[in-house]
Design a protein around this motif. Structure first.
Motif, PDB file in Angstrom:
ATOM      1  N   GLU A   3     -10.117 -76.253 -14.353  1.00 39.78           N
ATOM      2  CA  GLU A   3      -9.430 -75.383 -15.166  1.00 39.78           C
ATOM      3  C   GLU A   3      -9.728 -73.895 -14.726  1.00 39.78           C
ATOM      4  OE1 GLU A   3      -9.416 -74.314 -19.798  1.00 39.78           O
ATOM      5  OE2 GLU A   3     -10.533 -75.942 -19.217  1.00 39.78           O
ATOM      6  N   THR A   4      -8.644 -73.072 -14.632  1.00 35.95           N
ATOM      7  CA  THR A   4      -9.051 -71.666 -14.312  1.00 35.95           C
ATOM      8  C   THR A   4      -8.914 -70.707 -15.327  1.00 35.95           C
ATOM      9  OG1 THR A   4      -6.496 -71.365 -13.947  1.00 35.95           O
ATOM     10  CG2 THR A   4      -8.170 -72.132 -11.906  1.00 35.95           C
ATOM     11  N   SER A   5      -9.399 -69.611 -15.535  1.00 36.98           N
ATOM     12  CA  SER A   5      -9.378 -68.545 -16.588  1.00 36.98           C
ATOM     13  C   SER A   5      -9.436 -67.532 -16.122  1.00 36.98           C
ATOM     14  CB  SER A   5     -10.908 -68.921 -17.401  1.00 36.98           C
ATOM     15  OG  SER A   5     -11.045 -69.847 -17.895  1.00 36.98           O
ATOM     16  N   GLU A   6      -8.685 -66.595 -16.715  1.00 41.80           N
ATOM     17  CA  GLU A   6      -8.500 -65.174 -16.499  1.00 41.80           C
ATOM     18  C   GLU A   6      -9.066 -64.527 -17.362  1.00 41.80           C
ATOM     19  OE1 GLU A   6      -4.373 -65.044 -13.909  1.00 41.80           O
ATOM     20  OE2 GLU A   6      -4.333 -64.466 -15.922  1.00 41.80           O
ATOM     21  N   PHE A   7      -9.751 -63.136 -16.813  1.00 41.28           N
ATOM     22  CA  PHE A   7     -10.565 -62.167 -18.230  1.00 41.28           C
ATOM     23  C   PHE A   7      -9.861 -60.797 -17.532  1.00 41.28           C
ATOM     24  CE2 PHE A   7     -13.182 -65.952 -17.620  1.00 41.28           C
ATOM     25  CZ  PHE A   7     -13.490 -66.190 -18.943  1.00 41.28           C
ATOM     26  N   ILE A   8      -9.255 -60.042 -18.779  1.00 39.12           N
ATOM     27  CA  ILE A   8      -8.466 -58.973 -18.285  1.00 39.12           C
ATOM     28  C   ILE A   8      -9.331 -57.741 -18.807  1.00 39.12           C
ATOM     29  CG2 ILE A   8      -6.042 -57.818 -18.621  1.00 39.12           C
ATOM     30  CD1 ILE A   8      -6.211 -60.896 -17.471  1.00 39.12           C
ATOM     31  N   TYR A   9      -9.275 -56.618 -18.044  1.00 38.08           N
ATOM     32  CA  TYR A   9      -9.804 -55.264 -18.231  1.00 38.08           C
ATOM     33  C   TYR A   9      -9.128 -54.280 -18.299  1.00 38.08           C
ATOM     34  CZ  TYR A   9     -14.052 -58.526 -17.549  1.00 38.08           C
ATOM     35  OH  TYR A   9     -15.030 -59.565 -17.656  1.00 38.08           O
ATOM     36  N   LYS A  10      -9.292 -53.393 -18.986  1.00 37.51           N
ATOM     37  CA  LYS A  10      -8.929 -51.857 -18.796  1.00 37.51           C
ATOM     38  C   LYS A  10     -10.121 -51.054 -18.302  1.00 37.51           C
ATOM     39  CE  LYS A  10      -6.991 -48.002 -21.515  1.00 37.51           C
ATOM     40  NZ  LYS A  10      -6.677 -47.372 -23.070  1.00 37.51           N
ATOM     41  N   LEU A  11      -9.818 -50.183 -17.050  1.00 37.65           N
ATOM     42  CA  LEU A  11     -10.704 -49.641 -16.609  1.00 37.65           C
ATOM     43  C   LEU A  11     -10.151 -48.104 -16.572  1.00 37.65           C
ATOM     44  CD1 LEU A  11     -11.953 -52.242 -15.597  1.00 37.65           C
ATOM     45  CD2 LEU A  11     -12.426 -51.365 -13.533  1.00 37.65           C
ATOM     46  N   ILE A  12     -11.036 -47.181 -16.804  1.00 28.94           N
ATOM     47  CA  ILE A  12     -10.605 -45.654 -16.643  1.00 28.94           C
ATOM     48  C   ILE A  12     -11.618 -45.473 -15.092  1.00 28.94           C
ATOM     49  CG2 ILE A  12     -10.783 -43.507 -17.483  1.00 28.94           C
ATOM     50  CD1 ILE A  12      -9.125 -45.398 -19.400  1.00 28.94           C
ATOM     51  N   LEU A  13     -10.618 -44.816 -14.397  1.00 27.80           N
ATOM     52  CA  LEU A  13     -11.120 -44.578 -13.091  1.00 27.80           C
ATOM     53  C   LEU A  13     -11.167 -43.247 -12.749  1.00 27.80           C
ATOM     54  CD1 LEU A  13     -12.128 -46.211 -10.211  1.00 27.80           C
ATOM     55  CD2 LEU A  13      -9.799 -45.884  -9.491  1.00 27.80           C
ATOM     56  N   SER A  14     -12.111 -42.522 -12.033  1.00 29.69           N
ATOM     57  CA  SER A  14     -12.102 -41.296 -11.668  1.00 29.69           C
ATOM     58  C   SER A  14     -12.368 -41.194  -9.991  1.00 29.69           C
ATOM     59  CB  SER A  14     -13.202 -40.271 -12.134  1.00 29.69           C
ATOM     60  OG  SER A  14     -14.620 -41.045 -11.839  1.00 29.69           O
ATOM     61  N   TYR A  15     -11.657 -40.235  -9.350  1.00 24.55           N
ATOM     62  CA  TYR A  15     -12.045 -40.134  -8.071  1.00 24.55           C
ATOM     63  C   TYR A  15     -11.604 -38.639  -7.502  1.00 24.55           C
ATOM     64  CZ  TYR A  15      -7.040 -41.756  -8.283  1.00 24.55           C
ATOM     65  OH  TYR A  15      -5.825 -42.166  -8.543  1.00 24.55           O
ATOM     66  N   LYS A  16     -12.055 -38.325  -6.521  1.00 21.61           N
ATOM     67  CA  LYS A  16     -11.663 -37.007  -5.704  1.00 21.61           C
ATOM     68  C   LYS A  16     -10.827 -37.471  -4.448  1.00 21.61           C
ATOM     69  CE  LYS A  16     -14.348 -33.423  -5.474  1.00 21.61           C
ATOM     70  NZ  LYS A  16     -15.431 -32.303  -4.894  1.00 21.61           N
ATOM     71  N   GLY A  17      -9.708 -36.857  -4.531  1.00 24.44           N
ATOM     72  CA  GLY A  17      -8.526 -37.399  -3.287  1.00 24.44           C
ATOM     73  C   GLY A  17      -8.908 -37.014  -2.153  1.00 24.44           C
ATOM     74  N   THR A  18      -9.847 -35.964  -1.877  1.00 18.98           N
ATOM     75  CA  THR A  18      -9.518 -35.114  -0.637  1.00 18.98           C
ATOM     76  C   THR A  18      -9.568 -35.979   0.605  1.00 18.98           C
ATOM     77  OG1 THR A  18     -10.887 -33.621  -1.809  1.00 18.98           O
ATOM     78  CG2 THR A  18     -10.851 -33.147   0.474  1.00 18.98           C
ATOM     79  N   HIS A  19     -10.180 -37.113   0.573  1.00 17.50           N
ATOM     80  CA  HIS A  19     -10.523 -37.873   1.884  1.00 17.50           C
ATOM     81  C   HIS A  19      -9.662 -39.093   1.903  1.00 17.50           C
ATOM     82  CE1 HIS A  19     -13.435 -35.167   2.714  1.00 17.50           C
ATOM     83  NE2 HIS A  19     -14.315 -35.283   1.936  1.00 17.50           N
ATOM     84  N   TYR A  20      -8.851 -39.275   0.846  1.00 21.61           N
ATOM     85  CA  TYR A  20      -7.678 -40.397   0.714  1.00 21.61           C
ATOM     86  C   TYR A  20      -6.491 -40.065   0.961  1.00 21.61           C
ATOM     87  CZ  TYR A  20     -12.462 -42.125  -0.835  1.00 21.61           C
ATOM     88  OH  TYR A  20     -13.749 -42.543  -1.118  1.00 21.61           O
ATOM     89  N   TYR A  21      -5.687 -41.020   1.415  1.00 26.27           N
ATOM     90  CA  TYR A  21      -4.221 -41.139   1.587  1.00 26.27           C
ATOM     91  C   TYR A  21      -3.630 -41.602   0.340  1.00 26.27           C
ATOM     92  CZ  TYR A  21      -4.988 -40.288   6.342  1.00 26.27           C
ATOM     93  OH  TYR A  21      -5.243 -40.026   7.724  1.00 26.27           O
ATOM     94  N   GLY A  22      -4.112 -41.295  -0.990  1.00 27.42           N
ATOM     95  CA  GLY A  22      -3.539 -41.607  -2.317  1.00 27.42           C
ATOM     96  C   GLY A  22      -4.031 -42.747  -2.754  1.00 27.42           C
ATOM     97  N   TRP A  23      -3.409 -43.319  -3.898  1.00 28.65           N
ATOM     98  CA  TRP A  23      -3.989 -44.463  -4.492  1.00 28.65           C
ATOM     99  C   TRP A  23      -3.546 -45.744  -3.729  1.00 28.65           C
ATOM    100  CZ3 TRP A  23      -6.758 -47.483  -7.525  1.00 28.65           C
ATOM    101  CH2 TRP A  23      -6.376 -48.430  -7.700  1.00 28.65           C
ATOM    102  N   GLN A  24      -2.411 -45.512  -3.587  1.00 31.21           N
ATOM    103  CA  GLN A  24      -1.538 -46.949  -3.359  1.00 31.21           C
ATOM    104  C   GLN A  24      -2.229 -47.411  -1.733  1.00 31.21           C
ATOM    105  OE1 GLN A  24       2.657 -47.056  -3.341  1.00 31.21           O
ATOM    106  NE2 GLN A  24       2.623 -49.268  -3.739  1.00 31.21           N
ATOM    107  N   SER A  25      -2.458 -48.643  -1.354  1.00 30.03           N
ATOM    108  CA  SER A  25      -2.675 -49.263  -0.353  1.00 30.03           C
ATOM    109  C   SER A  25      -1.567 -49.221   0.904  1.00 30.03           C
ATOM    110  CB  SER A  25      -2.992 -50.865  -0.356  1.00 30.03           C
ATOM    111  OG  SER A  25      -3.912 -50.940  -1.125  1.00 30.03           O
ATOM    112  N   GLN A  26      -1.821 -48.826   2.083  1.00 29.70           N
ATOM    113  CA  GLN A  26      -0.713 -48.519   3.127  1.00 29.70           C
ATOM    114  C   GLN A  26      -1.241 -49.297   4.148  1.00 29.70           C
ATOM    115  OE1 GLN A  26       0.167 -44.416   3.553  1.00 29.70           O
ATOM    116  NE2 GLN A  26      -0.955 -44.045   1.332  1.00 29.70           N
ATOM    117  N   ALA A  27      -0.298 -50.034   4.976  1.00 32.72           N
ATOM    118  CA  ALA A  27      -0.544 -50.754   6.174  1.00 32.72           C
ATOM    119  C   ALA A  27      -1.379 -49.759   7.424  1.00 32.72           C
ATOM    120  CB  ALA A  27       0.810 -51.406   6.734  1.00 32.72           C
ATOM    121  N   LYS A  28      -0.442 -48.559   7.337  1.00 31.41           N
ATOM    122  CA  LYS A  28      -1.182 -47.656   8.471  1.00 31.41           C
ATOM    123  C   LYS A  28      -2.357 -46.577   8.141  1.00 31.41           C
ATOM    124  CE  LYS A  28       2.313 -43.990   7.347  1.00 31.41           C
ATOM    125  NZ  LYS A  28       3.260 -43.135   7.843  1.00 31.41           N
ATOM    126  N   HIS A  29      -2.727 -46.781   6.803  1.00 30.71           N
ATOM    127  CA  HIS A  29      -4.038 -45.889   6.360  1.00 30.71           C
ATOM    128  C   HIS A  29      -4.750 -46.846   5.625  1.00 30.71           C
ATOM    129  CE1 HIS A  29      -2.149 -42.196   7.987  1.00 30.71           C
ATOM    130  NE2 HIS A  29      -1.187 -42.180   7.355  1.00 30.71           N
TER     131      HIS A  29
END
Length: 257
Positions: A3-29
């Motif tokens: 039997e499989t179960s799922e547990f759902i969470y709401k997270l509040i996330l903080s980040y400094k975006g200076t060194h990142y190519y945004g939130w979303q995953s990208q193939a080239k970055h």
């Protein structure tokens, strides 16, 4: 059958975006916020099936103190332990502020009432390195009273076609702005006047806040009239100049549900 179960969470996330190519995953970055979060979630899930959905796809260089995530885990973890465990594995410029259980029908995108962004800037000509990557230095004096008049015009439902970069299937380019103002920051004690655009809306288009900030600066130096600004918002056509503010001053502050 197991039997499989799922547990759902709401997270509040903080980040400094200076060194990142945004939130979303990208193939080239590989250096995106989503990649780092998903790697940590995968470890916590013991490499079983998990899911991470974000409320906002912030762009490269944009910061957040109120990004919201819906996280689905295959095992139950107390929220405080989840927060501590994730923060022990995340980079120092990405941190979970809060975790809580949420019902499975929670839709991190459609259930939001509004999003609030701030754009921080200064008109002090000598840049302070202490907040170089989170505040933009505008190189000219600004008529802040005229900018506030433009902020008042922005409140309500408008066509933001000329203040965004529409995607392939953008749908309506109308958005409703609930609050908009220019404020003076009081949380930094450095000897520099910091101002910020405070804007709340039911939704935002890609680069919309940055184009609006650029337009407000143009109004503040007399390059764009309030009449042309109003006309652009009415019919979606471009009147006058268009400036896109740099990413580094933009912060996702809060998403209200």
């Amino acid at each position: 059958m197991e039997e499989t179960s799922e547990f759902i969470y709401k997270l509040i996330l903080s980040y400094k975006g200076t060194h990142y190519y945004g939130w979303q995953s990208q193939a080239k970055h590989e250096e995106t916020v989503q990649n780092h979060v998903e790697k940590v979630i995968s470890k916590i899930s013991r490499y079983k099936v998990s899911k991470v959905i974000a409320a906002s796809r912030t762009d490269a260089g944009v910061h957040a103190s109120g990004q919201v995530l819906k996280v689905t885990l295959p095992r139950e973890i107390e929220p405080d332990i989840l927060t501590t465990g994730m923060n022990s594995m995340l980079p120092s410029d990405i941190k979970v502020i809060k975790s809580e259980f949420i019902h499975k029908d929670f839709n991190v995108n459609r259930d939001s009432k509004f999003k609030e962004y701030h754009y921080y800037f200064t008109i002090n000509q000598n840049e302070n390195a202490a907040f170089f990557d989170s505040t933009y230095t505008f190189p000219k004096e600004l008529n802040l009273k005229k900018i506030q008049e433009a902020c008042n015009i922005l409140i309500g439902d408008h066509n933001f076609k000329s203040f965004c970069v529409p995607g392939p299937n953008p749908g309506t380019l109308h958005r409703k702005i609930l609050q908009c103002s220019i404020e003076k920051s009081n949380f930094l004690t450095f000897n520099t006047d910091i101002y910020y655009l405070k804007i709340q809306g039911e939704g935002f288009l890609r680069y919309m806040v940055r184009y609006l900030m650029g337009a407000l600066w143009d109004i503040g130096v007399g390059k764009l009239s309030l009449e042309d600004f109003t006309l652009s918002l009415k019919n979606g056509e471009m009147y006058g100049v268009r400036t896109k503010a740099p990413a580094r001053g933009l912060h996702l502050i809060n998403i209200e549900y």
